[in-house]
Design a protein around this motif. Structure first.
Motif, PDB file in Angstrom:
ATOM      1  N   GLY A   1      -4.784  14.478  -0.616  1.00 49.69           N
ATOM      2  CA  GLY A   1      -5.603  13.748  -1.568  1.00 49.69           C
ATOM      3  C   GLY A   1      -5.337  12.260  -1.463  1.00 49.69           C
ATOM      4  O   GLY A   1      -4.301  11.840  -0.947  1.00 49.69           O
ATOM      5  N   ALA A   2      -6.298  11.475  -1.939  1.00 50.22           N
ATOM      6  CA  ALA A   2      -6.132  10.029  -1.919  1.00 50.22           C
ATOM      7  C   ALA A   2      -5.333   9.570  -3.142  1.00 50.22           C
ATOM      8  O   ALA A   2      -4.721   8.511  -3.130  1.00 50.22           O
ATOM      9  CB  ALA A   2      -7.494   9.348  -1.891  1.00 50.22           C
ATOM     10  N   ARG A   3      -5.381  10.353  -4.196  1.00 45.92           N
ATOM     11  CA  ARG A   3      -4.683   9.972  -5.421  1.00 45.92           C
ATOM     12  C   ARG A   3      -4.287  11.226  -6.180  1.00 45.92           C
ATOM     13  O   ARG A   3      -5.168  11.834  -6.795  1.00 45.92           O
ATOM     14  CB  ARG A   3      -5.628   9.118  -6.283  1.00 45.92           C
ATOM     15  N   PRO A   4      -3.052  11.667  -6.158  1.00 44.99           N
ATOM     16  CA  PRO A   4      -1.938  11.038  -5.455  1.00 44.99           C
ATOM     17  C   PRO A   4      -1.981  11.355  -3.960  1.00 44.99           C
ATOM     18  O   PRO A   4      -2.649  12.306  -3.552  1.00 44.99           O
ATOM     19  CB  PRO A   4      -0.717  11.699  -6.112  1.00 44.99           C
ATOM     20  N   ARG A   5      -1.252  10.564  -3.187  1.00 39.42           N
ATOM     21  CA  ARG A   5      -1.263  10.727  -1.744  1.00 39.42           C
ATOM     22  C   ARG A   5      -0.209  11.726  -1.308  1.00 39.42           C
ATOM     23  O   ARG A   5       0.848  11.372  -0.793  1.00 39.42           O
ATOM     24  CB  ARG A   5      -1.074   9.376  -1.078  1.00 39.42           C
ATOM     25  N   ARG A   6      -0.550  12.972  -1.576  1.00 39.79           N
ATOM     26  CA  ARG A   6       0.343  14.038  -1.139  1.00 39.79           C
ATOM     27  C   ARG A   6      -0.519  15.254  -0.839  1.00 39.79           C
ATOM     28  O   ARG A   6      -1.745  15.185  -0.949  1.00 39.79           O
ATOM     29  CB  ARG A   6       1.379  14.338  -2.218  1.00 39.79           C
TER      30      ARG A   6
ATOM     31  N   THR B   1       0.835  -1.209   0.000  1.00 41.18           N
ATOM     32  CA  THR B   1       0.000   0.000   0.000  1.00 41.18           C
ATOM     33  C   THR B   1       0.868   1.257   0.000  1.00 41.18           C
ATOM     34  O   THR B   1       1.703   1.430   0.893  1.00 41.18           O
ATOM     35  CB  THR B   1      -0.896   0.046   1.262  1.00 41.18           C
ATOM     36  N   VAL B   2       0.658   2.105  -1.003  1.00 39.67           N
ATOM     37  CA  VAL B   2       1.366   3.382  -1.024  1.00 39.67           C
ATOM     38  C   VAL B   2       0.593   4.348  -0.129  1.00 39.67           C
ATOM     39  O   VAL B   2      -0.498   4.795  -0.481  1.00 39.67           O
ATOM     40  CB  VAL B   2       1.455   3.939  -2.464  1.00 39.67           C
ATOM     41  N   ALA B   3       1.135   4.640   1.040  1.00 37.82           N
ATOM     42  CA  ALA B   3       0.427   5.519   1.979  1.00 37.82           C
ATOM     43  C   ALA B   3       0.722   6.987   1.686  1.00 37.82           C
ATOM     44  O   ALA B   3      -0.144   7.839   1.868  1.00 37.82           O
ATOM     45  CB  ALA B   3       0.806   5.165   3.411  1.00 37.82           C
ATOM     46  N   LEU B   4       1.932   7.277   1.254  1.00 32.67           N
ATOM     47  CA  LEU B   4       2.313   8.668   0.957  1.00 32.67           C
ATOM     48  C   LEU B   4       3.259   8.671  -0.232  1.00 32.67           C
ATOM     49  O   LEU B   4       4.091   7.769  -0.363  1.00 32.67           O
ATOM     50  CB  LEU B   4       3.043   9.299   2.156  1.00 32.67           C
TER      51      LEU B   4
ATOM     52  N   GLY C   1      -8.346  15.414   4.961  1.00 27.46           N
ATOM     53  CA  GLY C   1      -8.373  14.554   3.782  1.00 27.46           C
ATOM     54  C   GLY C   1      -9.213  13.328   4.041  1.00 27.46           C
ATOM     55  O   GLY C   1      -9.537  13.040   5.194  1.00 27.46           O
ATOM     56  N   PRO C   2      -9.565  12.610   2.978  1.00 30.95           N
ATOM     57  CA  PRO C   2     -10.439  11.457   3.143  1.00 30.95           C
ATOM     58  C   PRO C   2      -9.762  10.339   3.940  1.00 30.95           C
ATOM     59  O   PRO C   2      -8.536  10.290   4.028  1.00 30.95           O
ATOM     60  CB  PRO C   2     -10.717  11.009   1.706  1.00 30.95           C
ATOM     61  N   SER C   3     -10.580   9.499   4.499  1.00 30.00           N
ATOM     62  CA  SER C   3     -10.101   8.360   5.266  1.00 30.00           C
ATOM     63  C   SER C   3      -9.160   7.515   4.410  1.00 30.00           C
ATOM     64  O   SER C   3      -9.432   7.273   3.239  1.00 30.00           O
ATOM     65  CB  SER C   3     -11.321   7.551   5.681  1.00 30.00           C
ATOM     66  N   GLY C   4      -8.030   7.144   4.982  1.00 31.46           N
ATOM     67  CA  GLY C   4      -7.096   6.276   4.270  1.00 31.46           C
ATOM     68  C   GLY C   4      -6.111   6.988   3.367  1.00 31.46           C
ATOM     69  O   GLY C   4      -5.323   6.342   2.684  1.00 31.46           O
ATOM     70  N   CYS C   5      -6.106   8.331   3.364  1.00 33.24           N
ATOM     71  CA  CYS C   5      -5.217   9.049   2.441  1.00 33.24           C
ATOM     72  C   CYS C   5      -3.796   9.185   2.987  1.00 33.24           C
ATOM     73  O   CYS C   5      -2.909   9.675   2.284  1.00 33.24           O
ATOM     74  CB  CYS C   5      -5.785  10.419   2.073  1.00 33.24           C
ATOM     75  N   GLY C   6      -3.568   8.766   4.228  1.00 34.92           N
ATOM     76  CA  GLY C   6      -2.198   8.785   4.748  1.00 34.92           C
ATOM     77  C   GLY C   6      -1.938   9.794   5.849  1.00 34.92           C
ATOM     78  O   GLY C   6      -0.786  10.021   6.221  1.00 34.92           O
ATOM     79  N   LYS C   7      -2.997  10.377   6.431  1.00 34.41           N
ATOM     80  CA  LYS C   7      -2.817  11.414   7.453  1.00 34.41           C
ATOM     81  C   LYS C   7      -2.107  10.856   8.699  1.00 34.41           C
ATOM     82  O   LYS C   7      -1.155  11.458   9.192  1.00 34.41           O
ATOM     83  CB  LYS C   7      -4.173  12.020   7.848  1.00 34.41           C
TER      84      LYS C   7
END
Ligand code: ADP
Ligand code: ADP
Length: 221
Positions: A204-209, A17-20, A37-43
């Protein structure tokens, strides 16, 4: 000067899983920044990297201010994680105890922290006697009792009802104004992020930055 500077931070978990990917951010000393940011985006992953709890695969994290180290960070999670067998006073003592401070010596600081969060009368209570909001207050007192330069909060009030959350938001701002720690607050509520902070970092969830870095003017009532 920034207290924290992140450049090109990337993290992929063992599962693939690419978290960030490529997170750039700066937080000024004494600032109050939200990360939304949305759930699962890497916060959470990003907060854990800032705290030194996990190491990024790529990029660079720096703490330009001398004297500030990840070991000095205060951390507040959504779950207050209090020791149920210990009174409030002993829960708040814990980080000072871990630094070798006897309770007698720590007591004035513990009581000061409890008064600041509005729980001066609850030092001898057990966690089970407290409401959800009060447990969160104990968790904040425990995080602040060491007077950390940086307080990281990971969706701390997400499980609380709206009235309790708004009261805690206000009280957190008052603590920040009087104690002047640097605050990084993770939330999935855009409303809460705008209300609390002087800067909102949108992940953002895509990309995770970080996709946007928004300055909030005069956010305080
Ligand atoms: P957020 O805090 O924004 O909800 P997280 O940082 O918790 O996001 O998670 C980012 C992504 O990494 C998610 O897809 C999550 O499932 C995954 N993840 C988080 N922690 C781990 C872990 N320890 N092992 C594997 N994957 C993880
Ligand atoms: P807040 O989180 O804003 O303090 P709460 O809903 O947690 O709000 O509690 C409201 C008030 O009710 C508390 O400040 C406290 O004075 C009182 N209270 C709540 N639970 C208890 C309890 N178990 N024992 C005594 N007083 C309580």
């Amino acid at each position: 000067p920034p207290l924290i500077e992140l450049r090109g931070i990337g993290k992929t978990y063992g599962s693939g899983t690419v978290a960030l990917s490529g997170v750039d951010a700066q937080v000024r000393e004494g600032g109050f920044v939200s990360l939304v940011g949305p759930s699962g985006c890497g916060k959470s992953t990003l907060l854990r990297i800032v705290a030194g709890l996990i190491t990024p695969d790529t990029g660079h994290l720096s703490w330009p201010v001398s004297g500030a180290r990840p070991a000095d960070i205060g951390f507040v999670f959504q779950d207050p994680t209090l020791m149920p067998w210990a009174r409030v006073v002993d829960n708040v003592w814990l980080p000072l105890k871990l630094r070798g401070m006897p309770k007698k010596e720590a007591l004035p600081r513990i009581m000061d922290a409890l008064v600041r969060v509005g729980l001066g009368d609850f030092a001898n209570a057990f966690p089970r006697e407290l409401s959800g909001g009060m447990k969160m207050r104990v968790s904040i007192a425990r995080a602040l009792v060491t007077e950390p330069p940086l307080l990281l909060m990971d969706e701390p009030f997400a499980a609380l009802d709206e009235f309790t959350r708004e009261k805690l938001d206000d009280d957190l701002l008052a603590l920040w104004e009087s104690q002047r720690f640097t605050a990084v607050f993770v939330t999935h509520s855009i409303y809460e992020s705008v209300y609390l902070s002087e800067r909102v970092l949108v992940m953002g969830a895509r990309p995770r930055r970080i996709l946007a870095d928004i300055a909030i003017e005069a956010p305080y009532p």
